[in-house]
Design an enzyme around this catalytic site. Structure first.
Site, mmCIF file in Angstrom:
data_model
loop_
_atom_site.group_PDB
_atom_site.id
_atom_site.type_symbol
_atom_site.label_atom_id
_atom_site.label_comp_id
_atom_site.label_asym_id
_atom_site.label_seq_id
_atom_site.Cartn_x
_atom_site.Cartn_y
_atom_site.Cartn_z
ATOM 1 N N ASP A 22 6.049 -4.765 5.201
ATOM 2 C CA ASP A 22 5.037 -4.901 4.161
ATOM 3 C C ASP A 22 4.820 -6.375 3.804
ATOM 4 O O ASP A 22 5.756 -7.175 3.877
ATOM 5 C CB ASP A 22 5.489 -4.118 2.918
ATOM 6 N N HIS A 39 -1.689 -9.798 9.747
ATOM 7 C CA HIS A 39 -1.263 -8.733 10.676
ATOM 8 C C HIS A 39 -0.888 -9.318 12.039
ATOM 9 O O HIS A 39 0.048 -8.867 12.679
ATOM 10 C CB HIS A 39 -2.379 -7.699 10.842
ATOM 11 N N LEU A 133 17.984 -0.679 23.543
ATOM 12 C CA LEU A 133 17.456 -0.348 22.215
ATOM 13 C C LEU A 133 16.352 0.716 22.296
ATOM 14 O O LEU A 133 15.493 0.647 23.177
ATOM 15 C CB LEU A 133 16.859 -1.622 21.595
HETATM 16 C C1 FPP Z 1 1.623 -3.853 5.484
HETATM 17 O O1 FPP Z 1 1.129 -5.066 4.981
HETATM 18 C C2 FPP Z 1 1.490 -3.818 6.914
HETATM 19 C C3 FPP Z 1 0.746 -2.920 7.615
HETATM 20 C C4 FPP Z 1 -0.024 -1.847 6.988
HETATM 21 C C5 FPP Z 1 0.626 -2.993 9.045
HETATM 22 C C6 FPP Z 1 1.853 -3.407 9.772
HETATM 23 C C7 FPP Z 1 1.469 -3.954 11.087
HETATM 24 C C8 FPP Z 1 2.120 -4.960 11.713
HETATM 25 C C9 FPP Z 1 3.349 -5.554 11.242
HETATM 26 C C10 FPP Z 1 1.640 -5.550 12.963
HETATM 27 C C11 FPP Z 1 1.024 -4.580 13.863
HETATM 28 C C12 FPP Z 1 1.869 -3.897 14.798
HETATM 29 C C13 FPP Z 1 1.444 -2.804 15.475
HETATM 30 C C14 FPP Z 1 2.225 -2.337 16.623
HETATM 31 C C15 FPP Z 1 0.234 -2.089 15.101
HETATM 32 P P1 FPP Z 1 -0.096 -5.025 3.977
HETATM 33 O O2 FPP Z 1 -1.332 -5.282 4.762
HETATM 34 O O3 FPP Z 1 -0.083 -3.756 3.206
HETATM 35 O O4 FPP Z 1 0.267 -6.255 3.072
HETATM 36 P P2 FPP Z 1 -0.080 -6.420 1.538
HETATM 37 O O5 FPP Z 1 0.653 -5.325 0.816
HETATM 38 O O6 FPP Z 1 0.462 -7.769 1.229
HETATM 39 O O7 FPP Z 1 -1.573 -6.334 1.412
#
Ligand code: FPP
Length: 253
Positions: A22, A39, A133
């Site tokens: 997150d 991202h 893994l």
């Molecule tokens: C949360 O941050 C993150 C996500 C919803 C996406 C996670 C994705 C990745 C780490 C990279 C992609 C990897 C793949 C394999 C698809 P947020 O956007 O909710 O952050 P915020 O809460 O600060 O807005």
């Protein structure tokens, strides 16, 4: 040969670590960058964490990459995240395979485009016999959705006469979840300072330890992972019992 005290053996790593990644958006916002950049950097953190986890002796690493609720985000962001999964599988699969990583994807595949579904299936088939893994990517995953699909599946078997309700037990339920045959997570980490479980592994994390770190996901590095493992080792897991200290007090063998 010295007969002094031997240094204590290092604590073995927890077998299964699951992470709610997150803070990508906030990481980008703090730098005046588009969320997409957060991202993109999140994907780099994901790659780094796979390497670090394998190196630290973790056997199973589950990463929450896209939840069933994430479809509510703006279309452009959803497309970008779908593209990242595609890019990850296309670009990294050969390297992961060479490193002995076994890839598993959990979540509902029905809403994914057929080509993406094909890619995901190829990743699983290609790596299924690897012994390193196990990387579990939770994509279009939500625990309530997973449990609902499993319940529907059981009901179908009962209606068809293949299953009697009395035969249903915890083991059978677990074996019909997306995580069938995987051990339950020992440790769930959530980055970015949020302290919610957000529909992640609700059944499987019944006895997991939770570590919440303020580190935003794109900044999650080896030290952050090691800190979380150190915190895990400071906890005493009781599984509903009374714990070792209390057992010693009452003289339990
Ligand atoms: C949360 O941050 C993150 C996500 C919803 C996406 C996670 C994705 C990745 C780490 C990279 C992609 C990897 C793949 C394999 C698809 P947020 O956007 O909710 O952050 P915020 O809460 O600060 O807005």
């Amino acid at each position: 040969m010295s007969d002094g005290p031997r240094p204590a053996a290092p604590d073995p790593a927890p077998a299964h670590v699951a992470i709610i990644m997150d803070g990508n958006g906030r990481w980008a916002q703090m730098r005046g960058l588009p969320r997409q950049e957060g991202h993109r950097r999140g994907l780099e953190a994901l790659r780094r964490t796979v390497r670090n986890a394998a190196d630290l002796g973790i056997r199973v690493l589950t990463l929450y990459s896209f939840s069933t609720e994430n479809w509510r985000r703006p279309m452009a962001e959803v497309s970008f995240l779908l593209g990242l999964l595609r890019r990850f599988v296309e670009n990294d699969l050969a390297e992961l395979n060479e490193a002995g990583v076994r890839v598993r994807i959990i979540g509902s595949r029905e809403d994914l485009a057929p080509d993406l579904r094909g890619l995901v299936e190829r990743a699983e088939t290609m790596t299924q016999d690897n012994a390193g893994l196990t990387l579990v990517v939770a994509f279009n995953y939500g625990s309530r959705d997973e449990i609902t699909r499993m319940a529907r599946n059981l009901a179908r078997d009962v209606v068809a006469g293949r299953l009697v309700p009395e035969a249903i037990d915890e083991e059978m339920l677990a074996s019909r979840l997306d995580t069938a045959a995987l051990p339950d997570p020992d440790l769930v980490i959530r980055t970015s300072g949020e302290t919610r479980i957000s529909n992640f592994l609700l059944w499987q994390a019944a006895y997991a330890e939770f570590v919440f770190t303020p580190v935003l996901w794109p900044d999650f590095d080896r030290k952050a992972l090691e800190d979380a493992l150190a915190e895990f080792h400071r906890r005493e897991r009781r599984y509903g019992g009374v714990g070792q200290a209390a057992e010693a007090k009452v003289g339990v063998a």
